[in-house]
Design a protein around this motif. Structure first.
Motif, PDB file in Angstrom:
ATOM      1  N   UNK A 124       0.786  -1.222   0.000  1.00  0.00           N
ATOM      2  CA  UNK A 124       0.000   0.000   0.000  1.00  0.00           C
ATOM      3  C   UNK A 124       0.824   1.280   0.000  1.00  0.00           C
ATOM      4  N   UNK A 125       2.070   1.199  -0.387  1.00  0.00           N
ATOM      5  CA  UNK A 125       2.924   2.400  -0.430  1.00  0.00           C
ATOM      6  C   UNK A 125       2.466   3.341  -1.532  1.00  0.00           C
ATOM      7  N   UNK A 126       2.740   4.619  -1.363  1.00  0.00           N
ATOM      8  CA  UNK A 126       2.343   5.614  -2.364  1.00  0.00           C
ATOM      9  C   UNK A 126       3.280   5.557  -3.570  1.00  0.00           C
ATOM     10  N   UNK A 127       2.781   6.071  -4.694  1.00  0.00           N
ATOM     11  CA  UNK A 127       3.599   6.099  -5.910  1.00  0.00           C
ATOM     12  C   UNK A 127       4.854   6.920  -5.731  1.00  0.00           C
ATOM     13  N   UNK A 128       4.733   8.066  -5.057  1.00  0.00           N
ATOM     14  CA  UNK A 128       5.894   8.938  -4.837  1.00  0.00           C
ATOM     15  C   UNK A 128       6.950   8.231  -3.982  1.00  0.00           C
ATOM     16  N   UNK A 129       6.492   7.527  -2.958  1.00  0.00           N
ATOM     17  CA  UNK A 129       7.423   6.807  -2.083  1.00  0.00           C
ATOM     18  C   UNK A 129       8.122   5.679  -2.840  1.00  0.00           C
ATOM     19  N   UNK A 130       7.384   4.960  -3.672  1.00  0.00           N
ATOM     20  CA  UNK A 130       7.971   3.871  -4.457  1.00  0.00           C
ATOM     21  C   UNK A 130       8.987   4.440  -5.448  1.00  0.00           C
ATOM     22  N   UNK A 131       8.632   5.541  -6.101  1.00  0.00           N
ATOM     23  CA  UNK A 131       9.551   6.165  -7.063  1.00  0.00           C
ATOM     24  C   UNK A 131      10.858   6.560  -6.375  1.00  0.00           C
ATOM     25  N   UNK A 132      10.758   7.169  -5.189  1.00  0.00           N
ATOM     26  CA  UNK A 132      11.980   7.553  -4.444  1.00  0.00           C
ATOM     27  C   UNK A 132      12.786   6.330  -4.040  1.00  0.00           C
TER      28      UNK A 132
END
Length: 152
Positions: free
Chosen positions: A21-29
């Motif tokens: 359930x991680x956010x897209x921004x967090x995954x991208x980073x």
């Protein structure tokens, strides 16, 4: 690990993070990719699961065993394969690949093989005379050079 394997590992890790359930921004980073890539992967993941993120493209023409055979052949040097100078060109590497594996590769595929799967980089030979004596050059610069300069 080759570039395609790293890319696949990155997508598989993204699927794990989607499950958490991680956010897209967090995954991208976390993965060092753009948010657009993460959004694209998430759409694919939502439609087909983690397996959909695995590569489905054309398999490579050379398997891992053949790549190692090519590496061994290239490490022997160009002269060992009948070339006059011990320099590799894309054409020469292509000929050796064909002799060793029976597979014909385009120049672009030879380049990808060298830089991707073999991890080699472009090297240009130095333009320097074989007869050049570095010690003599250094001696001349230190002793003779200053005498040839005009004074104030």
């Amino acid at each position: 690990m080759t570039r395609p394997q790293l890319a696949e590992a990155r997508r598989v890790r993204a699927a794990e993070l989607f499950d958490q359930g991680r956010s897209g921004a967090e995954i991208a980073r976390t993965l060092g990719v753009s948010e657009e890539s993460v959004r694209r992967w998430k759409r694919v993941w939502e439609e087909g699961g983690a397996d959909a993120l695995r590569p489905t493209g054309r398999p490579p023409k050379l398997d891992d065993i053949q790549v190692e055979q090519v590496r061994t052949a290239l490490e022997q040097g160009a002269q060992a394969h009948g070339f006059e100078a011990d320099l590799w060109t894309l054409e020469r590497v292509g000929l050796v690949v064909e002799r060793v594996t029976g597979v014909v590769l385009s120049r672009a595929s030879v380049w990808r093989l060298l830089t991707g799967r073999l991890g080699w980089s472009l090297q240009r030979p130095e333009r320097r005379a074989v007869e050049r004596d570095e010690w003599e050059v250094a001696r001349w610069i230190a002793h003779e050079g200053p005498r040839t300069k005009k004074g104030p």
